[in-house]
Structures are given as structure tokens and as C-alpha cells.
Design an enzyme around this catalytic site. Structure first.
Site, PDB file in Angstrom:
ATOM      1  N   TYR A 125      90.670  28.994 127.603  1.00 43.68           N
ATOM      2  CA  TYR A 125      89.781  28.115 126.834  1.00 43.68           C
ATOM      3  C   TYR A 125      90.158  27.460 125.796  1.00 43.68           C
ATOM      4  CZ  TYR A 125      86.101  29.757 129.983  1.00 43.68           C
ATOM      5  OH  TYR A 125      85.313  30.151 131.047  1.00 43.68           O
ATOM      6  N   THR A 139      93.746  38.239 122.884  1.00 45.36           N
ATOM      7  CA  THR A 139      93.927  39.659 122.165  1.00 45.36           C
ATOM      8  C   THR A 139      92.431  40.273 122.522  1.00 45.36           C
ATOM      9  OG1 THR A 139      93.230  38.394 120.104  1.00 45.36           O
ATOM     10  CG2 THR A 139      95.653  39.105 120.660  1.00 45.36           C
ATOM     11  N   ARG A 162      89.262  27.404 115.465  1.00 44.01           N
ATOM     12  CA  ARG A 162      87.890  27.638 115.113  1.00 44.01           C
ATOM     13  C   ARG A 162      86.778  26.807 115.879  1.00 44.01           C
ATOM     14  NH1 ARG A 162      88.857  26.128 108.636  1.00 44.01           N
ATOM     15  NH2 ARG A 162      88.527  28.252 108.484  1.00 44.01           N
ATOM     16  N   VAL A 163      87.433  26.575 117.053  1.00 38.53           N
ATOM     17  CA  VAL A 163      86.640  25.582 118.070  1.00 38.53           C
ATOM     18  C   VAL A 163      85.282  26.226 118.643  1.00 38.53           C
ATOM     19  CG1 VAL A 163      88.423  23.683 118.365  1.00 38.53           C
ATOM     20  CG2 VAL A 163      88.070  25.855 119.913  1.00 38.53           C
ATOM     21  N   LYS A 169      90.398  34.269 110.057  1.00 38.25           N
ATOM     22  CA  LYS A 169      89.864  33.915 111.337  1.00 38.25           C
ATOM     23  C   LYS A 169      88.974  35.295 111.454  1.00 38.25           C
ATOM     24  CE  LYS A 169      88.964  32.942 115.485  1.00 38.25           C
ATOM     25  NZ  LYS A 169      88.390  31.835 115.725  1.00 38.25           N
ATOM     26  N   ASN A 191      84.365  35.102 111.975  1.00 36.56           N
ATOM     27  CA  ASN A 191      83.501  35.597 113.181  1.00 36.56           C
ATOM     28  C   ASN A 191      82.718  36.615 112.607  1.00 36.56           C
ATOM     29  OD1 ASN A 191      84.043  33.501 114.731  1.00 36.56           O
ATOM     30  ND2 ASN A 191      85.922  34.423 115.915  1.00 36.56           N
ATOM     31  N   HIS A 212      63.073  27.384 102.773  1.00 37.70           N
ATOM     32  CA  HIS A 212      63.558  27.798 101.325  1.00 37.70           C
ATOM     33  C   HIS A 212      65.066  27.123 101.173  1.00 37.70           C
ATOM     34  CE1 HIS A 212      65.357  29.847  98.115  1.00 37.70           C
ATOM     35  NE2 HIS A 212      64.244  30.552  97.635  1.00 37.70           N
ATOM     36  N   ARG A 259      67.602  27.620  99.796  1.00 38.38           N
ATOM     37  CA  ARG A 259      68.977  28.427  99.993  1.00 38.38           C
ATOM     38  C   ARG A 259      68.750  29.526 100.928  1.00 38.38           C
ATOM     39  NH1 ARG A 259      67.920  26.870  95.064  1.00 38.38           N
ATOM     40  NH2 ARG A 259      66.279  28.262  94.498  1.00 38.38           N
ATOM     41  N   CYS A 284      84.952  36.388 121.092  1.00 38.47           N
ATOM     42  CA  CYS A 284      85.317  36.235 119.829  1.00 38.47           C
ATOM     43  C   CYS A 284      84.330  37.140 118.436  1.00 38.47           C
ATOM     44  CB  CYS A 284      85.289  34.937 119.346  1.00 38.47           C
ATOM     45  SG  CYS A 284      85.964  33.774 120.562  1.00 38.47           S
ATOM     46  N   ARG A 304      81.969  36.109 129.767  1.00 38.00           N
ATOM     47  CA  ARG A 304      82.888  37.043 128.930  1.00 38.00           C
ATOM     48  C   ARG A 304      82.037  37.872 128.026  1.00 38.00           C
ATOM     49  NH1 ARG A 304      88.465  34.139 127.743  1.00 38.00           N
ATOM     50  NH2 ARG A 304      87.045  32.650 127.547  1.00 38.00           N
TER      51      ARG A 304
END
Ligand code: SAJ
Length: 403
Positions: A13, A85, A152-153, A204, A208, A242, A244, A258, A327
Site C-alpha cells: 500500500y 512491521t 504519513r499518507v 511516526k 498514530n 467551541h 478549541r 497503522c 486488515r
């Protein structure tokens, strides 16, 4: 194509879109995958995954001769490791694919080469691979460039984000960082941020984990709201007014390879310190179990009320909307769990993004919604929005399709 500039190990991917992007920039890429079917498919100019615009990019790159693939690596100047991994039992990261990919290229390495890991990795992996390389090729010590550069796609928007996202690049030394930056500059328009390998690895994992923690907060709210008889979707929309506050959306758990995995890479190495990160994983996992229990309860209540078994539609199997990737999918887990408890009810399993599945018999989403007594929305696929649902149906909207 005799001398590719780049060897890309892992054509999944991330690896395949990255290989196609580099090749689009007229840089010769040799892709490597252990799966001969994947290699064969790509060499025909076709793809084995669903990702918008990837098919055209690969077809063009192969046609113009900039992308070629095989099951084993060849010599190049830059080697990119983009293999999975996963984690082993006890939620410990498994870096054996990174290790074997590295071992495969060690004999090919020469002075001045650039070796980059993009695979999500536990902190210290790049240094570990450096040691592995130098233990077998001590003569190359100080003569290679070694860096970590995570992707980081977002699946579903990979071809755009690959080019436009900022990247974090951490070398094992300053000259490695610089060489890696020069490499990525050729095809990335986002800013390239310099750091060291350990910080890049941690960055990384933190990105996530941060999302996982935020989704856990939304999922926790959904559990509270269910008991408190409050519409969680309305609540979050209002709270987000709100300036914030920015609460994410609850769902039927967190999936994918991920966000549902990476936080464990921190927790397993730093269990005492990562309390919130670990708890978020538990909450998000529990949410899937809770959804399966809800279906079970709805089923029993229907039977009590109507004196017959209900038919049940489980809408969606993918790990998130509008993709075909199953997955670590919470929806798939829920479907499996619900079917384990099946007792002669009729089930319609729906996943509009895949044609068939080796375990589940799939039904078209409109037929399922029409025929089922109980409709459980597990994934907010676009097809499900605006579906005509009769008033006589019981709807379990776990992902805000109906809201
Ligand atoms: N989800 C929710 N509620 C939300 C958002 C997501 O329940 O409000 C769920 C999704 O349904 C899915 C899971 O979270 O099951 C993960 O989906 P996602 O869209 O948040 O992320 P991924 O796994 O597709 O991609 C993530 C991204 N990381 C971050 O946004 C920090 C992506 O940028 C990374 O490149 C990717 O992980 C990766 O490869 O690591």
C-alpha cells in the site's frame, strides 16, 4: 533497464505508490516483492490493490520503462525498505521483514549508497539495521548514508499526500540526513524536516498514537452517551463548535495496519510510561466487542418481540470508509463474532468495495438493506449514506451513517 537508481523493497500500500511516484519523475526504479503474483501483475502495468489514481501511475511508469519489478533486488544507488512491521503475540513489534529485506541488499551495497527505512519501526531499528549492515560489510563503515523517513499518507488519498505531505527525515548522522533530503526533494513538494533517526522513528509512532488516543476519547463518549440516552453525533457536533475543541468520530473500533498497531510499538518498549496510549488501545478494542454485543442483544430482543428469528445485515467489512482494505478491521471482527453466535438467523454481509471474500458470502448493499430486519452499519461507506431504509427496520448505526 540495467542500472536502476532506486530499489524499492515491498510493493504494498505504500511501497507501490512510492515506487510509481519516483518512476513518474523519470527515475529508474526496481521494485521487489516476495510475492511472485504481485511482481507479475505490476510488470503487466496492473495493480493488486485499490487506491485512486495508482492504476494510471503504475501503468504509465511500467509502459515508459521507469518501473520494473522482480522477486529479488538488484544493485542501485538508493535502497528503500517499505515492508510491513506487524506485531507478534503479546503485542511486540516484529521487525523480521525489515531485517530480511536489509539482509537481501547487504551484498549489493557499495560506497556512497543511500539506505532508507520507511516501514513503521520501533525506536532504535535504524541503528540496529546499521549495525547489521556493518557487521557483514565492515569495510563500508562511515561510507554509507543511512536514514529513517516514515510515510504519513492516508489510504484513499495516497497519490496526493505522497507528494504534498511534509516529511520527517532522520539520518544516523548529519550527512545521511542531508543525502536523504536530497533524494526526497526530487519528487516531494511538502517540506522536509531534518532530525535524527530515533526521533523520526518515534515521530511516526506518536502521530498514530495521538490519533488513536483521540478516537478512544470519541469512542468512550459513545459508550457514555448510549447509557445516558444522548445522541453522540449531535453532542460531538455541538462540542466542536467551541473554537478549541475538535473531537473525532466514534466508530466500531480502530482498524487498519497503522493506528491499531503502532501504539503497541511504544507500549511494548515503555509499558510503565505509556499509560494513556495503552488505555486508548484497550478502549478502541473494547468498542468493537461492545458493537458485537449490541447486535447480539438486538437479535434476541427482536425474537422476543416478534416471535421469529430476525434477518440481519452487517454493512461493511473494511477497516474504514470507501476502501477495500480488511486488515485489522473492527467491522470484520464484529462480523466474525456475530456469526459465531448465529442461531439460524439469516445474515447479509455487505462490503461494496470487494467482489468476493473467502469466508463471507457477500450480498449487494441495497438487497441487504431491503431484506434485513436489523441493519447494523459497521463502516460509513458512501454507498450507505442516503440508503432508503424502511421505518420497520431496526438500525444500529455504529459509525454515524444515519446520525
Ligand atoms: N477512525 C475513527 N474515527 C475517526 C477517524 C478514524 O473511528 O474519527 C477509525 C477508522 O474508521 C479506522 C481507523 O480509525 O478504523 C484508522 O483510520 P484513519 O483514517 O484514522 O487512519 P489510517 O489508518 O488509514 O491512516 C493513518 C494516518 N495517520 C494519522 O492520521 C495520524 C495516516 O496519515 C498514516 O500514514 C497511516 O495511518 C499510516 O500508514 O501509518
Amino acid at each position: 533497464m540495467n542500472n536502476p537508481e532506486v530499489v524499492m523493497i515491498g510493493l504494498g500500500y505504500i511501497g507501490l505508490p512510492t515506487a510509481a511516484l519516483i518512476a513518474q519523475n523519470e527515475i529508474f526504479v526496481h521494485g521487489v516483492d516476495i510475492n511472485p503474483k504481485v511482481v507479475e501483475t505490476i510488470n503487466k502495468g496492473e495493480i493488486h490493490i485499490v487506491e485512486p489514481d495508482l492504476d494510471i501511475a503504475v501503468a504509465n511508469a511500467v509502459k515508459k520503462g521507469y518501473l520494473k519489478t522482480s522477486i529479488s533486488p538488484v544493485q542501485a544507488n538508493t535502497y528503500l525498505i517499505v515492508v510491513p512491521t506487524p506485531f507478534k503475540a503479546k503485542n511486540e513489534p516484529d521487525i523480521s521483514f525489515v531485517e530480511s529485506a536489509t539482509k537481501a541488499i547487504i551484498p549489493l551495497l557499495k560506497e556512497n549508497d543511500l539506505y532508507i527505512i520507511e516501514s513503521t519501526s520501533p525506536i532504535g531499528t535504524t541503528e540496529k539495521m546499521m549495525e547489521l549492515i556493518f557487521s557483514e560489510r565492515p569495510e563500508l563503515k562511515g561510507k554509507l548514508h543511512i536514514a529513517y523517513c516514515p510515510e504519513r499518507v492516508l489510504p484513499g488519498n495516497v497519490m496526493y499526500e505522497l507528494v504534498h505531505n511534509d516529511r520527517v527525515i532522520g539520518g544516523v548522522d548529519e550527512k545521511s540526513t542531508q543525502k536523504a533530503i536530497t533524494f526526497y526533494c526530487q519528487f516531494i513538494k511538502g517540506d522536509l524536516h531534518k532530525t535524527n533517526a530515533r526521533t523520526a522513528e518515534m515521530c511516526k509512532l506518536v502521530e498514530n498514537s495521538s490519533r488513536d488516543v483521540q478516537i478512544a476519547f470519541a469512542n468512550e463518549l459513545s459508550l457514555i452517551c448510549d447509557k445516558a440516552d444522548i445522541n453522540v453525533w449531535e453532542l460531538i457536533e455541538l462540542a466542536n463548535k467551541h473554537p478549541r475543541v475538535n473531537i473525532l468520530q466514534p466508530g466500531c473500533g480502530v482498524g487498519g495496519h497503522c493506528i491499531a498497531v503502532d501504539p503497541y510499538f511504544i507500549v511494548s518498549d515503555y509499558p510503565m510510561e505509556s499509560q494513556i496510549i495503552g488505555k486508548a488501545r484497550e478502549i478502541n478494542n473494547y468498542k468493537s466487542f461492545w458493537c458485537a454485543e449490541k447486535v447480539q442483544t438486538a437479535k434476541l430482543q427482536f425474537e422476543l418481540k416478534h416471535g421469529r428469528k430476525p434477518s440481519i445485515a452487517l454493512m461493511g467489512l473494511a477497516f474504514k470508509p470507501n476502501i477495500d482494505d480488511l486488515r485489522e478491521s473492527p467491522a470484520k471482527y464484529i462480523a466474525q463474532k456475530v456469526l459465531q453466535n448465529a442461531n439460524n438467523e439469516e445474515y447479509y454481509i455487505v462490503e461494496p468495495n470487494i467482489n468476493s471474500h473467502k469466508v463471507f458470502k457477500l450480498t449487494d448493499y441495497k438487497t441487504a438493506a431491503e431484506k434485513a430486519d436489523i441493519i447494523a452499519f459497521l463502516v460509513a461507506h458512501d454507498e450507505f449514506k442516503g440508503l432508503n431504509i424502511g421505518d420497520n427496520k431496526e438500525v444500529l448505526d455504529f459509525c454515524g451513517v444515519i446520525k
